[in-house]
Design a protein around this motif. Structure first.
Motif, PDB file in Angstrom:
ATOM      1  N   ILE A 140      -3.764  -7.288 -12.794  1.00  0.00           N
ATOM      2  CA  ILE A 140      -4.305  -5.847 -12.438  1.00  0.00           C
ATOM      3  C   ILE A 140      -3.197  -4.955 -12.202  1.00  0.00           C
ATOM      4  CG2 ILE A 140      -5.894  -4.605 -10.748  1.00  0.00           C
ATOM      5  CD1 ILE A 140      -7.556  -7.068 -10.823  1.00  0.00           C
ATOM      6  N   VAL A 141      -3.362  -3.540 -12.873  1.00  0.00           N
ATOM      7  CA  VAL A 141      -2.441  -2.762 -12.605  1.00  0.00           C
ATOM      8  C   VAL A 141      -2.844  -2.116 -11.216  1.00  0.00           C
ATOM      9  CG1 VAL A 141      -1.606  -0.393 -13.311  1.00  0.00           C
ATOM     10  CG2 VAL A 141      -2.225  -2.154 -14.986  1.00  0.00           C
ATOM     11  N   LEU A 142      -1.839  -1.926 -10.183  1.00  0.00           N
ATOM     12  CA  LEU A 142      -2.240  -1.720  -9.042  1.00  0.00           C
ATOM     13  C   LEU A 142      -1.772  -0.115  -8.783  1.00  0.00           C
ATOM     14  CD1 LEU A 142      -0.933  -4.623  -6.827  1.00  0.00           C
ATOM     15  CD2 LEU A 142      -3.106  -4.122  -7.463  1.00  0.00           C
ATOM     16  N   ALA A 143      -0.792   0.220  -9.630  1.00  0.00           N
ATOM     17  CA  ALA A 143      -0.145   1.659  -9.463  1.00  0.00           C
ATOM     18  C   ALA A 143       0.257   2.163 -10.656  1.00  0.00           C
ATOM     19  CB  ALA A 143       0.496   2.047  -8.155  1.00  0.00           C
ATOM     20  N   HIS A 144       0.104   3.539 -11.138  1.00  0.00           N
ATOM     21  CA  HIS A 144       0.876   3.938 -12.326  1.00  0.00           C
ATOM     22  C   HIS A 144       0.879   5.412 -12.131  1.00  0.00           C
ATOM     23  CE1 HIS A 144       2.041   4.744 -16.334  1.00  0.00           C
ATOM     24  NE2 HIS A 144       2.197   3.359 -16.697  1.00  0.00           N
ATOM     25  N   PRO A 145       2.189   6.100 -12.294  1.00  0.00           N
ATOM     26  CA  PRO A 145       2.161   7.345 -11.971  1.00  0.00           C
ATOM     27  C   PRO A 145       1.577   8.336 -13.079  1.00  0.00           C
ATOM     28  CG  PRO A 145       4.373   6.686 -12.635  1.00  0.00           C
ATOM     29  CD  PRO A 145       3.250   5.380 -12.459  1.00  0.00           C
ATOM     30  N   PHE A 146       1.530   7.960 -14.405  1.00  0.00           N
ATOM     31  CA  PHE A 146       1.212   8.726 -15.554  1.00  0.00           C
ATOM     32  C   PHE A 146      -0.160   8.356 -16.225  1.00  0.00           C
ATOM     33  CE2 PHE A 146       5.821   9.509 -15.350  1.00  0.00           C
ATOM     34  CZ  PHE A 146       5.742  10.852 -15.344  1.00  0.00           C
ATOM     35  N   ASN A 147      -0.690   7.276 -15.786  1.00  0.00           N
ATOM     36  CA  ASN A 147      -1.830   6.721 -16.370  1.00  0.00           C
ATOM     37  C   ASN A 147      -2.974   6.123 -15.226  1.00  0.00           C
ATOM     38  OD1 ASN A 147      -3.783   6.058 -18.373  1.00  0.00           O
ATOM     39  ND2 ASN A 147      -2.571   4.640 -19.375  1.00  0.00           N
ATOM     40  N   PRO A 148      -3.399   7.042 -14.484  1.00  0.00           N
ATOM     41  CA  PRO A 148      -4.141   6.291 -13.502  1.00  0.00           C
ATOM     42  C   PRO A 148      -5.516   5.683 -14.248  1.00  0.00           C
ATOM     43  CG  PRO A 148      -4.293   8.921 -13.553  1.00  0.00           C
ATOM     44  CD  PRO A 148      -3.319   8.271 -14.396  1.00  0.00           C
ATOM     45  N   SER A 149      -6.093   6.043 -15.370  1.00  0.00           N
ATOM     46  CA  SER A 149      -6.995   5.473 -15.862  1.00  0.00           C
ATOM     47  C   SER A 149      -6.705   3.745 -15.949  1.00  0.00           C
ATOM     48  CB  SER A 149      -7.450   5.924 -16.932  1.00  0.00           C
ATOM     49  OG  SER A 149      -6.387   5.706 -18.100  1.00  0.00           O
ATOM     50  N   ASP A 194       0.780  -1.075   0.034  1.00  0.00           N
ATOM     51  CA  ASP A 194       0.008  -0.090  -0.030  1.00  0.00           C
ATOM     52  C   ASP A 194       0.797   1.151  -0.089  1.00  0.00           C
ATOM     53  OD1 ASP A 194      -2.370  -1.431   0.045  1.00  0.00           O
ATOM     54  OD2 ASP A 194      -2.898  -1.398   1.868  1.00  0.00           O
ATOM     55  N   GLU A 195       1.990   1.236   0.633  1.00  0.00           N
ATOM     56  CA  GLU A 195       2.740   2.325   0.609  1.00  0.00           C
ATOM     57  C   GLU A 195       3.570   2.627  -0.557  1.00  0.00           C
ATOM     58  OE1 GLU A 195       4.881   5.895   2.019  1.00  0.00           O
ATOM     59  OE2 GLU A 195       3.263   4.694   3.104  1.00  0.00           O
ATOM     60  N   MET A 196       3.980   1.476  -1.264  1.00  0.00           N
ATOM     61  CA  MET A 196       4.403   1.693  -2.507  1.00  0.00           C
ATOM     62  C   MET A 196       3.507   2.148  -3.604  1.00  0.00           C
ATOM     63  SD  MET A 196       7.405   1.271  -4.005  1.00  0.00           S
ATOM     64  CE  MET A 196       7.697   1.518  -5.837  1.00  0.00           C
ATOM     65  N   MET A 197       2.309   1.681  -3.390  1.00  0.00           N
ATOM     66  CA  MET A 197       1.235   2.275  -4.305  1.00  0.00           C
ATOM     67  C   MET A 197       1.043   3.826  -4.136  1.00  0.00           C
ATOM     68  SD  MET A 197      -1.730  -0.700  -4.789  1.00  0.00           S
ATOM     69  CE  MET A 197      -1.950  -1.004  -2.878  1.00  0.00           C
ATOM     70  N   LYS A 198       1.064   4.326  -2.823  1.00  0.00           N
ATOM     71  CA  LYS A 198       0.781   5.631  -2.577  1.00  0.00           C
ATOM     72  C   LYS A 198       1.996   6.458  -3.218  1.00  0.00           C
ATOM     73  CE  LYS A 198      -0.633   4.936   1.866  1.00  0.00           C
ATOM     74  NZ  LYS A 198      -0.533   5.481   3.239  1.00  0.00           N
ATOM     75  N   ARG A 199       3.166   5.734  -3.217  1.00  0.00           N
ATOM     76  CA  ARG A 199       4.452   6.665  -3.534  1.00  0.00           C
ATOM     77  C   ARG A 199       4.610   6.793  -5.025  1.00  0.00           C
ATOM     78  NH1 ARG A 199       9.126   6.129   0.013  1.00  0.00           N
ATOM     79  NH2 ARG A 199       8.273   6.461   1.891  1.00  0.00           N
ATOM     80  N   ILE A 200       3.997   5.546  -5.781  1.00  0.00           N
ATOM     81  CA  ILE A 200       4.023   5.595  -7.112  1.00  0.00           C
ATOM     82  C   ILE A 200       2.951   6.622  -7.474  1.00  0.00           C
ATOM     83  CG2 ILE A 200       3.443   4.231  -9.386  1.00  0.00           C
ATOM     84  CD1 ILE A 200       4.665   1.782  -7.894  1.00  0.00           C
ATOM     85  N   ASN A 201       1.715   6.532  -6.959  1.00  0.00           N
ATOM     86  CA  ASN A 201       0.670   7.452  -7.704  1.00  0.00           C
ATOM     87  C   ASN A 201       1.019   8.786  -7.242  1.00  0.00           C
ATOM     88  OD1 ASN A 201      -0.674   5.579  -8.697  1.00  0.00           O
ATOM     89  ND2 ASN A 201      -1.935   4.712  -6.643  1.00  0.00           N
ATOM     90  N   LYS A 236       3.744  10.290  -7.617  1.00  0.00           N
ATOM     91  CA  LYS A 236       5.022  10.340  -8.259  1.00  0.00           C
ATOM     92  C   LYS A 236       6.366  10.928  -7.406  1.00  0.00           C
ATOM     93  CE  LYS A 236       2.441  11.920 -12.245  1.00  0.00           C
ATOM     94  NZ  LYS A 236       1.765  13.198 -13.113  1.00  0.00           N
ATOM     95  N   ASP A 237       6.347  10.028  -6.398  1.00  0.00           N
ATOM     96  CA  ASP A 237       7.466  10.205  -5.574  1.00  0.00           C
ATOM     97  C   ASP A 237       9.032  10.296  -6.386  1.00  0.00           C
ATOM     98  OD1 ASP A 237       9.791   9.260  -3.871  1.00  0.00           O
ATOM     99  OD2 ASP A 237       8.417   9.002  -2.307  1.00  0.00           O
ATOM    100  N   PRO A 238       9.782  11.186  -6.358  1.00  0.00           N
ATOM    101  CA  PRO A 238      11.187  11.444  -7.157  1.00  0.00           C
ATOM    102  C   PRO A 238      11.855   9.875  -6.962  1.00  0.00           C
ATOM    103  CG  PRO A 238      10.799  13.188  -5.337  1.00  0.00           C
ATOM    104  CD  PRO A 238       9.600  12.410  -5.442  1.00  0.00           C
ATOM    105  N   ASP A 239      11.795   9.204  -5.876  1.00  0.00           N
ATOM    106  CA  ASP A 239      12.530   8.048  -5.744  1.00  0.00           C
ATOM    107  C   ASP A 239      11.967   7.011  -6.867  1.00  0.00           C
ATOM    108  OD1 ASP A 239      14.038   8.828  -3.695  1.00  0.00           O
ATOM    109  OD2 ASP A 239      12.644   7.724  -2.052  1.00  0.00           O
ATOM    110  N   PHE A 240      10.623   7.177  -7.235  1.00  0.00           N
ATOM    111  CA  PHE A 240      10.446   6.364  -8.164  1.00  0.00           C
ATOM    112  C   PHE A 240       9.724   6.868  -9.548  1.00  0.00           C
ATOM    113  CE2 PHE A 240       9.548   4.830  -3.816  1.00  0.00           C
ATOM    114  CZ  PHE A 240      10.569   3.854  -3.873  1.00  0.00           C
ATOM    115  N   VAL A 241       9.806   8.179  -9.790  1.00  0.00           N
ATOM    116  CA  VAL A 241       9.440   8.742 -10.986  1.00  0.00           C
ATOM    117  C   VAL A 241      10.779   9.716 -11.271  1.00  0.00           C
ATOM    118  CG1 VAL A 241       7.798  10.358 -12.154  1.00  0.00           C
ATOM    119  CG2 VAL A 241       7.083   8.459 -10.711  1.00  0.00           C
ATOM    120  N   GLN A 242      11.475   9.640 -12.482  1.00  0.00           N
ATOM    121  CA  GLN A 242      12.538  10.625 -12.797  1.00  0.00           C
ATOM    122  C   GLN A 242      12.180  10.601 -14.494  1.00  0.00           C
ATOM    123  OE1 GLN A 242      16.001   8.610 -11.216  1.00  0.00           O
ATOM    124  NE2 GLN A 242      15.369   8.890  -8.933  1.00  0.00           N
ATOM    125  N   GLY A 243      11.831  11.648 -14.514  1.00  0.00           N
ATOM    126  CA  GLY A 243      11.361  11.827 -16.015  1.00  0.00           C
ATOM    127  C   GLY A 243      10.858  10.968 -16.734  1.00  0.00           C
TER     128      GLY A 243
END
Length: 149
Positions: free
Chosen positions: A73-82, A44-51, A53-60
């Motif tokens: 099933i997709v659990l988390a995606h920083p750029f495509n929440p749909s 759950d914490e990882m999903m929160k961080r991805i969604n 866009k935590d800089p540890d998990f999103v860099q460009g």
């Protein structure tokens, strides 16, 4: 002389841009950071961080997303929440490749590896060739991919 200076400046600018491009080592390191977080604080914490866009998990254009290895099933995606909450396992890429099925099968069989496919680059908005490092941890697949130039 002016042409030489202009050419040198262009070459240095290109080298600098290339140096900032993420590498396979960066993708592996990002997925491993995610695995460490999942083990320490849970999915759950990882999903929160991805969604978020935590800089540890999103860099460009390099980012981690997460899917359930059993259901796809997709659990988390920083750029495509749909796509979060959806099973897109058998939806092909632009070339007809069912790469998500390959990701799940590789994760289940080997626990980690690389999968190549076509995907929309969030920085360019274009469909581009991509290679993604996948890492299985606690029943979820962490995916960190690079767009090929």
């Amino acid at each position: 002389m002016k042409l030489f200076v202009a050419t040198l400046c262009l070459a240095l600018a290109s080298a600098g841009a290339a140096a900032n491009e993420p590498t396979e080592k960066d993708a592996i390191a990002m997925a491993e950071r995610g695995a460490a977080l999942v083990k320490a604080k849970g999915k759950d914490e990882m999903m929160k961080r991805i969604n978020a866009k935590d800089p540890d998990f999103v860099q460009g254009s390099l980012y981690v997303d997460m899917r359930d290895v059993k259901t796809g099933i997709v659990l988390a995606h920083p750029f495509n929440p749909s796509i979060v909450g959806k099973d897109l396992t058998d939806v092909p890429d632009a070339n007809g490749k069912k790469y998500r099925r390959e990701i799940i099968e590789m994760a289940a069989a080997k626990g980690k590896g690389w999968v190549d496919y076509q995907y929309k680059n969030p920085t360019t908005g274009k469909i581009e060739p991509k290679t993604t490092y996948i890492l299985l941890v606690d029943g979820v697949v962490l995916e960190a991919g690079l767009y090929k130039k």
